[in-house]
Each structure stands twice: as structure tokens, then as C-alpha cells.
Enzyme design. Sequence first.
Site, PDB file in Angstrom:
ATOM      1  N   LYS A 279      -9.818   1.788  -2.645  1.00 23.70           N
ATOM      2  CA  LYS A 279     -10.078   1.338  -1.276  1.00 23.70           C
ATOM      3  C   LYS A 279     -11.518   1.653  -0.889  1.00 23.70           C
ATOM      4  CE  LYS A 279      -7.679   1.569   3.205  1.00 23.70           C
ATOM      5  NZ  LYS A 279      -6.488   2.198   3.845  1.00 23.70           N
TER       6      LYS A 279
ATOM      7  N   CYS B 192      -5.700  -2.838   2.736  1.00 17.02           N
ATOM      8  CA  CYS B 192      -5.520  -2.586   4.163  1.00 17.02           C
ATOM      9  C   CYS B 192      -6.813  -2.717   4.980  1.00 17.02           C
ATOM     10  CB  CYS B 192      -4.872  -1.217   4.356  1.00 17.02           C
ATOM     11  SG  CYS B 192      -4.095  -0.993   5.987  1.00 17.02           S
TER      12      CYS B 192
ATOM     13  N   GLU C 165       0.843  -1.194   0.000  1.00 21.00           N
ATOM     14  CA  GLU C 165       0.000   0.000   0.000  1.00 21.00           C
ATOM     15  C   GLU C 165       0.876   1.241   0.000  1.00 21.00           C
ATOM     16  OE1 GLU C 165      -3.767   1.907   2.474  1.00 21.00           O
ATOM     17  OE2 GLU C 165      -2.366   0.605   3.547  1.00 21.00           O
TER      18      GLU C 165
END
Length: 276
Positions: free
Chosen positions: A112, A153, A43
Site C-alpha cells: 500500500k 483502499c 483488504e
Amino acid sequence: MSTFRLALIQLQVSSIKSDNLTRACSLVREAAKQGANIVSLPECFNSPYGTTYFPDYAEKIPGESTQKLSEVAKESSIYLIGGSIPEEDAGKLYNTCSVFGPDGSLLVKHRKIHLFDIDVPGKITFQESKTLSPGDSFSTFDTPYCKVGLGICYDMRFAELAQIYAQRGCQLLVYPGAFNLTTGPAHWELLQRARAVDNQVYVATASPARDDKASYVAWGHSTVVDPWGQVLTKAGTEETILYSDIDLKKLAEIRQQIPILKQKRADLYTVESKKP
């Protein structure tokens, strides 16, 4: 093909974008030389992680960083999961992962979905939503080996996302991520093993290497977990390339031995997507 090699690049990220790109591409080439078929970067691999950095480092896609990734994927004849970068589009910023095929083509772009907004008193407070907007789509891509599902994440905390990917036929879930020194030791490995066992899939996480001088200190410990919940390999905190040979025959055996995916009670409950 029942086995393939996965490589996770735990990159030491600096404040100089060009250096990050050069180093990332160098490590991708090294992974390919070692037989990797699918390679993932971490990331925010091209910039420091933080809400103050996202606007300054943001790029269009396609742009400088993704062009480099496309070129090195083609040069190395691999599937390249491009970690994530801050993306600018139509006046909004996103935390975005781009995936490239062996011909250099863009296969999918994952923004995301779940933004990292947390407040642990005395430990850490962070709000991605100060500068970033959330994505609104699921992201999978096909390879000759298996279908792969993507999260970034904080997305890993949401079991529903992984379950939908499993329903769509994914056998490997990859989460470029940068947990911190509070959430990392508590939840990083736990969440990976949970997602793997719940859905009988392989789960891989690619973290930046740890930089104790950074404003946001990443946990490191990039990891690969098998469908039995066993940690196959795990990095330390330094820059490294982590390799794992993924055995899809083992996945099939586990699903046959403990057939939970066939035993779900759709008459009582369901998890379903509201978008394609």
C-alpha cells in the site's frame, strides 16, 4: 479474448487467522467453479483491521497465508489477487497484496503506497502510519485478458496512481479496500466511478463483509464499475461472492467514442512516474 469473468470475495473476517484462510480458499474455489478467471479477496482478509492487530498477525512473504493462496490459485487455475495481509519484512510492517497466477507463481506484490491517516472530528480517527510503512512501487500484472493495475483502499483516492496505470496499458484496476461507515457512504462508489471515467478503465473494489461488532467496521459494498462510470454490480454488507463479466470490446468502443486518452495536452501538463 475480449470477455472474462471477475469475482470479488466479500469475506466475513474473524479474529482467527486459520478460519479466515480456510474460508477464503473455500470461496475462491467456489468462484472458480462459477467460471471466474480473476478472483480478488478483500483488504486485510486474514486478520482484523487495526493498528493493534497488524503486528500480531503480520507474516513474511512467502509465508502461511500466501502459501495457501498460491496453492488454491494453482488448484483452481485462476489469477488470484490476494486482498492484503500485514507483511513483516526487515523489521518493518506493510499492508501488502500478493497476486498469484494459474500455476501458483507469485506475479507481483503491491505494498500500500498511501497510508490511511485521517482525522474526521466526531467521526473517525485512524493512523496506519503508527505501525505500517508505505510501499514505494507501482504494481501491475499481465493476463491473457488484459493488464491489471493494483492499489489498496486509500490508494484509490489518488487519481495520479490510476492515471499512471492507464498510461501503462491497464484496462482493469483492482483495489482491495475497507472503507468505513463515515467515508464509505460518501466516497466509496464516487471514487470508483471517478477513476473509471477519468481513465476509461474497469474499476473493481473488494471489501470485507461488515461486522458491526468489530473495532473497525467495514463499509462492505464490493463493486465493479465500467469505463462509462456505470455500476455493473454491487454487493450489500453480508459475506458474498460478486461476479462481473468484463467486456473489453465495450472499453475499446468507449475510448473510440470519447478519445480523451489521445486528447491530453502533454504540451501543457503531464502526470509521470518517478520510478519504473
